[in-house]
Structure formats: C-alpha cells, structure tokens
Design an enzyme around this catalytic site. Structure first.
Site, PDB file in Angstrom:
ATOM      1  N   SER A 234      -8.723 -69.019  44.890  1.00 47.47           N
ATOM      2  CA  SER A 234      -7.738 -67.928  44.889  1.00 47.47           C
ATOM      3  C   SER A 234      -6.702 -68.071  46.001  1.00 47.47           C
ATOM      4  CB  SER A 234      -8.440 -66.570  44.991  1.00 47.47           C
ATOM      5  OG  SER A 234      -9.103 -66.296  43.790  1.00 47.47           O
ATOM      6  N   LYS A 289     -17.826 -55.934  43.903  1.00 41.14           N
ATOM      7  CA  LYS A 289     -16.949 -55.318  42.911  1.00 41.14           C
ATOM      8  C   LYS A 289     -17.295 -53.839  42.657  1.00 41.14           C
ATOM      9  CE  LYS A 289     -15.624 -59.599  40.731  1.00 41.14           C
ATOM     10  NZ  LYS A 289     -15.496 -60.398  39.529  1.00 41.14           N
ATOM     11  N   ASP A 325     -10.866 -58.774  35.192  1.00 40.06           N
ATOM     12  CA  ASP A 325     -11.807 -59.818  34.757  1.00 40.06           C
ATOM     13  C   ASP A 325     -11.822 -60.018  33.238  1.00 40.06           C
ATOM     14  OD1 ASP A 325     -12.711 -60.865  37.134  1.00 40.06           O
ATOM     15  OD2 ASP A 325     -14.202 -59.298  37.420  1.00 40.06           O
ATOM     16  N   GLY A 349     -26.010 -65.355  31.864  1.00 35.40           N
ATOM     17  CA  GLY A 349     -25.824 -64.807  33.206  1.00 35.40           C
ATOM     18  C   GLY A 349     -25.477 -63.342  33.135  1.00 35.40           C
ATOM     19  N   ALA A 353     -19.852 -61.902  36.802  1.00 34.16           N
ATOM     20  CA  ALA A 353     -19.043 -62.730  35.898  1.00 34.16           C
ATOM     21  C   ALA A 353     -19.530 -62.568  34.463  1.00 34.16           C
ATOM     22  CB  ALA A 353     -19.116 -64.190  36.333  1.00 34.16           C
ATOM     23  N   TYR A 435     -16.541 -73.269  38.502  1.00 35.78           N
ATOM     24  CA  TYR A 435     -15.505 -74.312  38.539  1.00 35.78           C
ATOM     25  C   TYR A 435     -15.610 -75.142  39.805  1.00 35.78           C
ATOM     26  CZ  TYR A 435     -12.931 -70.980  41.543  1.00 35.78           C
ATOM     27  OH  TYR A 435     -12.561 -70.115  42.544  1.00 35.78           O
TER      28      TYR A 435
HETATM   29  P1  NDP Z   1     -24.149 -63.484  40.391  1.00 38.25           P
HETATM   30  O1  NDP Z   1     -24.906 -64.001  41.554  1.00 38.25           O
HETATM   31  O2  NDP Z   1     -23.758 -62.063  40.314  1.00 38.25           O
HETATM   32  O3  NDP Z   1     -25.028 -63.814  39.058  1.00 38.25           O
HETATM   33  C1  NDP Z   1     -25.557 -65.089  38.856  1.00 38.25           C
HETATM   34  C2  NDP Z   1     -26.210 -65.168  37.473  1.00 38.25           C
HETATM   35  O4  NDP Z   1     -26.621 -66.519  37.298  1.00 38.25           O
HETATM   36  C3  NDP Z   1     -27.433 -64.297  37.342  1.00 38.25           C
HETATM   37  O5  NDP Z   1     -27.502 -63.835  36.028  1.00 38.25           O
HETATM   38  C4  NDP Z   1     -28.578 -65.273  37.627  1.00 38.25           C
HETATM   39  O6  NDP Z   1     -29.760 -64.960  36.931  1.00 38.25           O
HETATM   40  C5  NDP Z   1     -28.026 -66.548  37.059  1.00 38.25           C
HETATM   41  N1  NDP Z   1     -28.596 -67.728  37.701  1.00 38.25           N
HETATM   42  C6  NDP Z   1     -28.417 -68.105  38.996  1.00 38.25           C
HETATM   43  N2  NDP Z   1     -29.082 -69.247  39.236  1.00 38.25           N
HETATM   44  C7  NDP Z   1     -29.698 -69.580  38.068  1.00 38.25           C
HETATM   45  C8  NDP Z   1     -30.553 -70.659  37.693  1.00 38.25           C
HETATM   46  N3  NDP Z   1     -30.889 -71.592  38.567  1.00 38.25           N
HETATM   47  N4  NDP Z   1     -31.001 -70.694  36.416  1.00 38.25           N
HETATM   48  C9  NDP Z   1     -30.652 -69.743  35.523  1.00 38.25           C
HETATM   49  N5  NDP Z   1     -29.846 -68.683  35.827  1.00 38.25           N
HETATM   50  C10 NDP Z   1     -29.385 -68.614  37.086  1.00 38.25           C
HETATM   51  O7  NDP Z   1     -22.895 -64.437  40.242  1.00 38.25           O
HETATM   52  P2  NDP Z   1     -21.490 -64.148  39.513  1.00 38.25           P
HETATM   53  O8  NDP Z   1     -21.740 -63.471  38.229  1.00 38.25           O
HETATM   54  O9  NDP Z   1     -20.557 -63.534  40.460  1.00 38.25           O
HETATM   55  O10 NDP Z   1     -20.977 -65.663  39.279  1.00 38.25           O
HETATM   56  C11 NDP Z   1     -21.623 -66.545  38.376  1.00 38.25           C
HETATM   57  C12 NDP Z   1     -20.815 -67.854  38.306  1.00 38.25           C
HETATM   58  O11 NDP Z   1     -19.513 -67.591  37.786  1.00 38.25           O
HETATM   59  C13 NDP Z   1     -20.611 -68.482  39.688  1.00 38.25           C
HETATM   60  O12 NDP Z   1     -20.682 -69.888  39.561  1.00 38.25           O
HETATM   61  C14 NDP Z   1     -19.196 -68.061  40.050  1.00 38.25           C
HETATM   62  O13 NDP Z   1     -18.573 -68.996  40.918  1.00 38.25           O
HETATM   63  C15 NDP Z   1     -18.527 -68.068  38.678  1.00 38.25           C
HETATM   64  N6  NDP Z   1     -17.371 -67.154  38.635  1.00 38.25           N
HETATM   65  C16 NDP Z   1     -16.194 -67.633  38.143  1.00 38.25           C
HETATM   66  C17 NDP Z   1     -15.089 -66.825  38.054  1.00 38.25           C
HETATM   67  C18 NDP Z   1     -13.814 -67.383  37.535  1.00 38.25           C
HETATM   68  O14 NDP Z   1     -12.791 -66.713  37.619  1.00 38.25           O
HETATM   69  N7  NDP Z   1     -13.826 -68.577  36.986  1.00 38.25           N
HETATM   70  C19 NDP Z   1     -15.127 -65.413  38.470  1.00 38.25           C
HETATM   71  C20 NDP Z   1     -16.425 -64.992  38.945  1.00 38.25           C
HETATM   72  C21 NDP Z   1     -17.497 -65.847  39.027  1.00 38.25           C
HETATM   73  P3  NDP Z   1     -30.869 -63.944  37.535  1.00 38.25           P
HETATM   74  O15 NDP Z   1     -30.451 -62.563  37.129  1.00 38.25           O
HETATM   75  O16 NDP Z   1     -32.117 -64.407  36.900  1.00 38.25           O
HETATM   76  O17 NDP Z   1     -30.868 -64.151  39.035  1.00 38.25           O
END
Ligand code: NDP
Length: 495
Positions: A234, A289, A325, A349, A353, A435
């Site tokens: 960003s 958020k 978003d 997930g 996101a 990304y």
């Molecule tokens: P959060 O930490 O809020 O959520 C992460 C999610 O991923 C949870 O559902 C978690 O599951 C799951 N997860 C994490 N590790 C694993 C694993 N090893 N195996 C399976 N599931 C897993 O993160 P965000 O939602 O904020 O972000 C998720 C991804 O999206 C990140 O990589 C972030 O960088 C990317 N992102 C990209 C954006 C964009 O504009 N391109 C904007 C926002 C985020 P559990 O509930 O079981 O822990």
C-alpha cells in the site's frame, strides 16, 4: 521543486556484489564496523564513488562495539585517517584525544537511547551541540506510538538542517520519513540484511515505496494502520500515485501493535497536525478493521453491514468509516470479465480477507461456500454471513467455478499450497488474495501453468484502493498507472 534527501546506506555484513550494485541513490555508505569489522576500503571505493562513514556503535547504544578504552579510541582514530566521516557517540567519544584528530566537518555526533521525553532529548541535544559537527543524530528506541513523537517534536522546535532525529523500532519506521520533512538532511537505509537498526527500511524500499531521495512538498498525511504491515504494497501504491499525479500527500506505514494506543496518542492528540502535517485519512488492515469501525464518528451502510472498515477519512467534523474490500473482488472480476452471478464459489479462510471476499462475491450473486481450517470459527463466520461451510480437509476444488484463497498459505516459495490446482475444474478460476512483491504467488503460477485463469492478490489490493484513493484525495486513480506501480499488466486505457 523537490528537495533531495541525502541517503546513508548502512552496511552490516561484508557487502556482496548485489549489495554494491544497488547503490545508485546512496550518497554515503556507512560501514557498521562493530558488526562487519574492518573492510577493504580500496575494494569498496572501486565500487562506490560517494563518501564513506565509519561507525563503531557501542553495545549500550544498540551495537556490538566496545564501550570505550584503548581499542575503541585506536579504531576511531585509524578510521578518521581513511574515511570521510566518523560517527562519534556523545556519551563516550567527545574527549580531546579524539576531537583533536577528527575535525568538525568529519564528525557525526550521535546518541541512541531508550524512550526519552522531549525535555530529555532537548537536554541531550544541548550537550551534543556544544561540540561542532557536520551532523547531529538522535535516535530513541520506541515501543509504542507515543514514543515515536518526541524526536519529531525536537526537530520541529530546532528547525535546523544539521540534525537528524527519529525513533527506532518496527513501530516507528514512519518517523524516519517524517523526520526528512522536518529538516533532517539524511535518511538511513539498509544495504542488504540485517538492517542497521530495528525498523530501518531497505534502500530499495526507500526508493520504490517512498520515492526517495526526492522530497516533494507534503501538505497532508495518510497511512496504513495494521500489525504486521512490513509486507504491504500500500505505501508504494499510494506514494507513487501521489508522485506521478503531483499530489502533495505522504502515505506512512503505521505498524501499531495496539490500535487504541495509536488512536489516543497520535490521532486524537492532533500531534501530527501540530507538526504541520494534518493526518487526513487511514487505510486499515488486519487486525484492526472492527475497532476502526468502532472508533469512527460516522460509517457507511456497507461498513455497518459488514461490521468492519478498511478506510477512515477525516472530514471537517469526524472520522468517517468505509469499507472498500468488497470492491477489491468486484473490480478484479470486472477487469477479467468474469461474472460470478450464479457461479459456485469457495472462499478459503474466515479472517478479514475471507469475510470481505464472501461479501464481494455475494453482492454479485455467487453461491458461496466458506472453507476454513478451524471448524468452530469457520461455522460461526459462515453462519454470520449466511453462507455454507466446509472444513478444510473436505474441500474439493473441482466442484467450484471460482476459488478464492484468503489464507496466507502458499504465499512463500516452498510453502504448502492451499489446495492442488490440478484438482480444479478446467474452467475454474483461482483468486489468491495473498501476494508477493515481485511476481505471482506459487499457487497462481501453478494454476497458470495448468492453463487455468489465476488472479494475483495485488489486483485485489489495487481495486480496494480505487474507491479509497478517491475518498482520501478527491481524485480518481488512473487504473493502468496503479497496475504498473504494482507490477501488473496494464491495458493502455489510461492513455
Ligand atoms: P487472518 O489472520 O484474519 O485470517 C487468516 C485465515 O487463514 C484464517 O481463516 C486461518 O484459519 C487461515 N489460515 C492461516 N494459516 C493457515 C494454515 N496454515 N492452513 C490453513 N488455513 C490457515 O488474515 P487475513 O484474512 O487478514 O488475511 C489472509 C491473507 O489474505 C493474508 O495472506 C493477507 O496478506 C491476504 N490479504 C490480501 C489482501 C489484498 O488486498 N490482496 C487484503 C487483505 C489480506 P483459522 O481460522 O483456522 O486460523
């Protein structure tokens, strides 16, 4: 016209050919002799035409060098004979045997310490400036947003062009950029790894994300609030758009472990406004958020409905919350001419996101299944959003038209992929929200190799920023320019 900062590149290990090849904007190379030892200056000067700075940072000021004594004195005096500049620590090096041998124009007089208040910093500067020097450097280690402010206020009060003051630490990287706007003539950046101090950005980041060494005028501040945020593109997107469009704004990375501390100590105090830089808007990312929505004075119906905000904009009255978003998903699907209406979509997930992706696809009529590792959280979120739920182990990508990866899985080389792209339907589309900076993620690459449509998370970042950019700056983002800044293919439609 833009002023220019002097960039000091900090070397903490024997520099590689790659390190030395990336120094085009570096004016001064700082050899951290406490970490790297004594280096071959002939070799260095053969690759680098700028000035060389010798630093023997002591252990008590965050380095690994001697505290004092014969060894310290001998090394500093030997360096003075061959280096252009020598860093002298105010607490141990300002005595006649050293000062007689190192003239003021070769001295950087420095101090590094823990979290002092403004009065302590002012007293420290008064002591340091009793000896003449080329530059005075004051660095305080910050643990919270409140600790970040005193060095900046000091610069504002001093109004000199021979003082650099900022806070060190991951939470304080932003102070380095603001210091340069408050008269500090130099900005330190890391040449290779590790950095010279916690929170010191790489030279590449100074150039690509902040446009340094150029310092165009700044009238208003914006920034990203989250934790952690060092991977975020960003700052690059917003700052390079400002640069290209001639907008006098600066976008800072506010890495904030506790949102309330930042809100109370930096935002509500109006301290940045008092420094001459009103904070006018914030992008909000994980994990803040929900709280961003809670602290806002007004919110859009969509932000209220989703229960989170990724944008706060300061109007004349209040901070207004918005969420853009869902537009991230909508925008990238439109760009790729994919209509999700009636299509089966899986979102992997259930974090911020994932929730936003469910909204973005749901608004457009897709039939959504939420897939999550932890079934309790997955079921709860799926219930909240009114969509189906599937545990991670039962997920079969072959039965979906669109698969969105909203987990961090598979974003690093060597990582396990979130699912097997070979199992996707031949017409299946994958959208990876994770990304990388320099190219597609492994899952996107693998899916593309198999001939599937695969969309990169940088596109989601771009399209959520389109309405955000308009709300913050009052002008539309030229999409192709944004795509090029993020290293994405452009369409030529801006021209
Ligand atoms: P959060 O930490 O809020 O959520 C992460 C999610 O991923 C949870 O559902 C978690 O599951 C799951 N997860 C994490 N590790 C694993 C694993 N090893 N195996 C399976 N599931 C897993 O993160 P965000 O939602 O904020 O972000 C998720 C991804 O999206 C990140 O990589 C972030 O960088 C990317 N992102 C990209 C954006 C964009 O504009 N391109 C904007 C926002 C985020 P559990 O509930 O079981 O822990």
């Amino acid at each position: 016209m833009s002023a220019n900062a002097t960039i000091i590149g900090s070397v903490t290990r024997q520099p590689s050919a790659e390190d030395l090849g990336g120094l085009a904007t570096v004016d001064v190379l700082e050899i951290r002799a406490d970490l790297v030892g004594e280096v071959d200056l002939d070799e260095l000067r053969a690759h680098f035409g700028g000035r060389l700075l010798y630093t023997l940072r002591s252990r008590s000021e965050g380095g690994a060098g001697p505290e004092g004594g014969h060894e310290r004195e001998e090394r500093l005096l030997a360096a003075a004979a061959v280096y252009d500049l020598v860093d002298l620590e105010a607490q141990r090096d300002l005595y006649p045997e050293i000062l007689d041998q190192i003239p003021p124009q070769s001295r950087i007089i420095s101090w590094h310490g823990k979290r002092p208040d403004l009065a302590a910093l002012e007293a420290r500067f008064a002591q340091m400036s009793s000896e003449a020097a080329h530059l005075y450097k004051l660095v305080s280690f910050a643990e919270s947003p409140r600790d970040c402010l005193p060095p900046l206020v000091l610069l504002h009060h001093l109004d000199r062009d021979d003082v650099v003051a900022f806070a060190a630490g991951e939470v304080a990287t932003w102070t380095r950029f603001l210091a340069a706007r408050l008269g500090a003539p130099v900005v330190y950046g890391a040449v290779g790894k590790p950095p010279g101090a916690p929170g010191q950005p790489s030279i590449r980041r100074l150039e690509e994300d902040f446009g340094l060494p150029e310092l165009p005028p700044v009238r208003r501040l914006f920034g990203l609030v989250g934790h952690p945020i060092s991977h975020s593109l960003s700052p690059r997107l917003h700052n390079m758009l400002y640069h290209s469009l001639g907008i006098e704004h600066l976008y800072l990375p506010f890495d904030v472990p506790v949102f309330g501390d930042f809100w109370l100590d930096v935002v509500e105090t109006g301290s940045l406004h008092e420094l001459g830089f009103p904070l006018s808007g914030l992008s909000i990312t994980s994990p803040f958020k929900e709280i961003a929505l809670a602290v806002s004075g007004a919110a859009s119906p969509l932000a209220e409905r989703i229960g989170s905000a990724n944008t706060l904009v300061r109007t004349t009255r209040v901070w207004e919350a918005e969420t853009t978003d869902p537009d991230g998903i909508r925008g990238l699907l439109a760009w790729h001419q994919i209509d999700p209406a009636g299509r089966r979509a899986a979102v992997l997930g259930a974090g911020g996101a994932g929730r936003a992706a469910v909204f973005g696809l749901g608004i457009q009529g897709a039939a959504i299944t939420l897939v999550n590792r932890s079934p309790e959280r997955g079921r709860r979120v799926a219930n909240d959003l009114g969509v189906a739920f599937l545990p991670f182990e039962e997920f079969d990508p072959g039965v979906f038209d669109i698969v969105v990866n909203a987990t961090p899985l598979g974003s690093l080389a060597g990582d396990e992929l979130p699912f097997d792209p070979e199992a996707m339907a031949p017409h299946g589309v994958v959208i990876d929200l994770a990304y990388l900076h320099d190219g597609p993620t492994p899952v996107v690459e693998a899916a593309r190799r198999l001939g599937r449509t695969a969309i990169d998370g940088r596109e989601a970042l771009l399209y959520q920023a389109v309405p955000q950019f308009r709300a913050m700056n009052g002008v539309a983002m030229p999409i192709d320019l944004g795509r090029r800044i993020l290293g994405l293919e452009a369409s030529g439609s801006d021209e």
